[in-house]
Design a protein around this motif. Structure first.
Motif, mmCIF file in Angstrom:
data_model
loop_
_atom_site.group_PDB
_atom_site.id
_atom_site.type_symbol
_atom_site.label_atom_id
_atom_site.label_comp_id
_atom_site.label_asym_id
_atom_site.label_seq_id
_atom_site.Cartn_x
_atom_site.Cartn_y
_atom_site.Cartn_z
ATOM 1 N N CYS A 1 0.935 -1.028 -0.181
ATOM 2 C CA CYS A 1 0.138 -0.093 0.197
ATOM 3 C C CYS A 1 0.550 1.723 -0.119
ATOM 4 C CB CYS A 1 -0.890 -0.286 1.188
ATOM 5 S SG CYS A 1 -2.693 -0.398 1.140
ATOM 6 N N PRO A 2 1.827 1.667 -1.617
ATOM 7 C CA PRO A 2 2.141 2.952 -1.271
ATOM 8 C C PRO A 2 1.632 4.084 -0.789
ATOM 9 C CG PRO A 2 1.903 1.886 -3.150
ATOM 10 C CD PRO A 2 1.763 0.992 -2.340
ATOM 11 N N CYS A 3 0.779 4.053 -1.612
ATOM 12 C CA CYS A 3 -0.580 5.291 -1.639
ATOM 13 C C CYS A 3 -1.927 4.993 -1.485
ATOM 14 C CB CYS A 3 -0.175 5.843 -3.037
ATOM 15 S SG CYS A 3 1.042 6.373 -4.276
ATOM 16 N N PRO A 4 -2.148 6.873 -1.319
ATOM 17 C CA PRO A 4 -3.501 6.273 -0.496
ATOM 18 C C PRO A 4 -4.479 5.822 -1.870
ATOM 19 C CG PRO A 4 -2.377 8.674 -0.017
ATOM 20 C CD PRO A 4 -1.634 7.650 -0.488
ATOM 21 N N SER B 1 -10.706 -2.209 -2.237
ATOM 22 C CA SER B 1 -11.079 -0.335 -1.619
ATOM 23 C C SER B 1 -9.369 -0.085 -1.524
ATOM 24 C CB SER B 1 -11.283 -1.471 -0.289
ATOM 25 O OG SER B 1 -10.243 -2.043 0.713
ATOM 26 N N GLU B 2 -9.677 1.224 -1.343
ATOM 27 C CA GLU B 2 -8.502 2.154 -1.525
ATOM 28 C C GLU B 2 -7.857 1.680 -0.024
ATOM 29 O OE1 GLU B 2 -9.508 5.794 -2.285
ATOM 30 O OE2 GLU B 2 -9.245 5.554 -4.724
ATOM 31 N N CYS B 3 -6.142 2.034 -0.095
ATOM 32 C CA CYS B 3 -5.565 1.449 1.187
ATOM 33 C C CYS B 3 -5.909 3.446 1.683
ATOM 34 C CB CYS B 3 -4.134 2.334 1.071
ATOM 35 S SG CYS B 3 -3.179 0.223 -0.181
ATOM 36 N N GLY B 4 -6.153 3.854 1.639
ATOM 37 C CA GLY B 4 -6.422 5.263 2.549
ATOM 38 C C GLY B 4 -5.240 5.107 3.704
ATOM 39 N N GLN B 5 -6.085 5.697 4.926
ATOM 40 C CA GLN B 5 -4.738 5.630 6.304
ATOM 41 C C GLN B 5 -3.507 4.311 6.068
ATOM 42 O OE1 GLN B 5 -4.467 8.285 7.836
ATOM 43 N NE2 GLN B 5 -5.847 10.046 5.992
ATOM 44 N N ARG B 6 -3.627 3.522 5.655
ATOM 45 C CA ARG B 6 -3.631 2.013 5.870
ATOM 46 C C ARG B 6 -1.454 2.191 5.257
ATOM 47 N NH1 ARG B 6 -7.062 -1.825 4.137
ATOM 48 N NH2 ARG B 6 -8.123 -0.618 3.407
ATOM 49 N N SER B 7 -1.837 3.964 4.099
ATOM 50 C CA SER B 7 -0.796 3.318 3.007
ATOM 51 C C SER B 7 0.587 4.351 4.051
ATOM 52 C CB SER B 7 -1.197 4.436 1.842
ATOM 53 O OG SER B 7 -1.145 5.960 2.538
ATOM 54 N N ALA B 8 1.160 3.530 3.056
ATOM 55 C CA ALA B 8 2.968 3.797 3.383
ATOM 56 C C ALA B 8 3.066 5.805 3.733
ATOM 57 C CB ALA B 8 3.808 3.506 2.644
ATOM 58 N N TYR B 9 2.027 6.046 2.635
ATOM 59 C CA TYR B 9 2.536 8.001 2.232
ATOM 60 C C TYR B 9 1.832 8.043 3.399
ATOM 61 C CZ TYR B 9 1.461 12.149 0.188
ATOM 62 O OH TYR B 9 1.091 13.519 -0.162
ATOM 63 N N ASP C 1 8.909 5.098 5.237
ATOM 64 C CA ASP C 1 8.872 5.036 3.783
ATOM 65 C C ASP C 1 7.667 6.137 3.488
ATOM 66 O OD1 ASP C 1 10.743 3.240 3.649
ATOM 67 O OD2 ASP C 1 9.242 1.634 3.203
ATOM 68 N N GLU C 2 8.276 7.261 2.438
ATOM 69 C CA GLU C 2 7.717 7.899 2.179
ATOM 70 C C GLU C 2 7.322 8.071 0.917
ATOM 71 O OE1 GLU C 2 7.893 11.577 4.358
ATOM 72 O OE2 GLU C 2 7.845 10.482 6.214
ATOM 73 N N MET D 1 6.363 8.921 -2.995
ATOM 74 C CA MET D 1 6.126 10.281 -4.190
ATOM 75 C C MET D 1 4.395 9.654 -4.217
ATOM 76 S SD MET D 1 9.363 11.969 -5.041
ATOM 77 C CE MET D 1 9.605 10.963 -5.844
ATOM 78 N N CYS D 2 4.049 9.959 -4.048
ATOM 79 C CA CYS D 2 2.669 9.790 -5.027
ATOM 80 C C CYS D 2 1.752 10.682 -5.724
ATOM 81 C CB CYS D 2 1.315 9.318 -2.970
ATOM 82 S SG CYS D 2 1.997 7.859 -2.353
ATOM 83 N N PHE D 3 1.420 11.706 -5.151
ATOM 84 C CA PHE D 3 1.352 13.490 -5.715
ATOM 85 C C PHE D 3 2.181 13.817 -7.221
ATOM 86 C CE2 PHE D 3 -1.305 12.268 -2.413
ATOM 87 C CZ PHE D 3 -2.511 10.902 -3.202
ATOM 88 N N PRO D 4 1.335 14.599 -8.154
ATOM 89 C CA PRO D 4 2.453 15.047 -8.372
ATOM 90 C C PRO D 4 3.626 16.513 -7.782
ATOM 91 C CG PRO D 4 0.792 15.074 -10.076
ATOM 92 C CD PRO D 4 0.825 14.031 -8.510
ATOM 93 N N GLY D 5 2.562 17.210 -6.551
ATOM 94 C CA GLY D 5 3.023 18.089 -6.066
ATOM 95 C C GLY D 5 3.953 17.128 -4.846
ATOM 96 N N ASP D 6 4.220 16.001 -4.693
ATOM 97 C CA ASP D 6 4.966 15.730 -3.820
ATOM 98 C C ASP D 6 6.916 15.597 -4.235
ATOM 99 O OD1 ASP D 6 3.341 14.852 -2.337
ATOM 100 O OD2 ASP D 6 3.287 13.226 -2.869
ATOM 101 N N VAL D 7 6.638 15.947 -5.366
ATOM 102 C CA VAL D 7 8.372 16.027 -5.734
ATOM 103 C C VAL D 7 9.209 16.947 -5.983
ATOM 104 C CG1 VAL D 7 8.987 15.824 -8.514
ATOM 105 C CG2 VAL D 7 7.027 14.226 -7.689
ATOM 106 N N PRO D 8 9.291 17.188 -5.507
ATOM 107 C CA PRO D 8 10.672 18.604 -5.073
ATOM 108 C C PRO D 8 11.369 18.926 -6.624
ATOM 109 C CG PRO D 8 11.973 15.996 -4.285
ATOM 110 C CD PRO D 8 10.708 16.005 -4.936
ATOM 111 N N ALA D 9 11.083 20.670 -6.368
ATOM 112 C CA ALA D 9 11.838 20.777 -7.701
ATOM 113 C C ALA D 9 12.769 20.313 -8.068
ATOM 114 C CB ALA D 9 12.097 22.142 -7.467
ATOM 115 N N ASP D 10 14.351 19.811 -7.144
ATOM 116 C CA ASP D 10 15.227 19.613 -7.604
ATOM 117 C C ASP D 10 15.126 18.417 -8.156
ATOM 118 O OD1 ASP D 10 14.753 18.536 -4.935
ATOM 119 O OD2 ASP D 10 16.577 18.408 -4.033
ATOM 120 N N SER D 11 14.404 17.462 -7.739
ATOM 121 C CA SER D 11 14.336 15.796 -8.460
ATOM 122 C C SER D 11 14.024 15.855 -9.849
ATOM 123 C CB SER D 11 13.014 14.948 -7.387
ATOM 124 O OG SER D 11 13.171 14.752 -6.516
#
Length: 161
Positions: A114-117, A125-133, A139-140, A142-152
């Protein structure tokens, strides 16, 4: 020391090209990308005379002495027509698309179930609050485009070079 200066200038040139592309990725034309890649190729060339129009150490034009006119494997790209179309296409990729790629890579690299919600479990069913995210501290991915830092995004763009 000279190699260090060359390496640093090459990295700086790559960073400048990448930031220009990143800044103008929506409007970067094929011609602009080809020009940037030619400039990078010339800057990174380790010999004295990469192109016919460059100057030798004594200030004279390289002309027929240039590596470009010799039959060699490490021939630099001196003119926009020398840049392969596939290379140009890779550099015209938008920041949004790069973020999508990096999110997909992050999720693929996650070893759990379950990496992402929004990830579906085996029962659908969706992982939701059980996800690693959702769980902080482990482990964290990146599940959403907003999680990707500009330097990456910049590092990915530079890796295309």
């Amino acid at each position: 020391m000279n190699k260090l200066i060359k390496a640093l200038s090459s990295l700086m040139m790559a960073a400048v090209c990448a930031s220009v592309l990143s800044y103008s990725s929506a409007s970067a034309s094929e011609v602009e990308v080809r020009r940037m890649l030619v400039a990078k190729s010339i800057a990174e060339y380790e010999g004295a005379c990469p192109c016919p129009f460059t100057k030798a150490a004594d200030g004279s034009k390289c002309g027929k002495r240039s590596a470009y006119l010799k039959d060699s494997a490490d021939k630099p790209m001196c003119f926009p027509k020398d840049v392969p179309t596939a290379m140009v296409a890779a550099h015209l990729i938008s920041d949004v698309e790069i973020k999508r790629i990096l999110v997909a890579q992050s999720i693929a690299a996650y070893e759990g179930k379950c990496p992402c919600p929004y990830t579906k479990t085996s029962n659908g069913s969706e992982c939701g609050q059980r996800s690693a995210y959702a769980k902080r501290g482990g482990d964290e991915p990146m599940c959403f485009p907003g999680d990707v830092p500009a330097d990456s995004v910049l590092a990915y763009r530079i890796s295309l070079y």
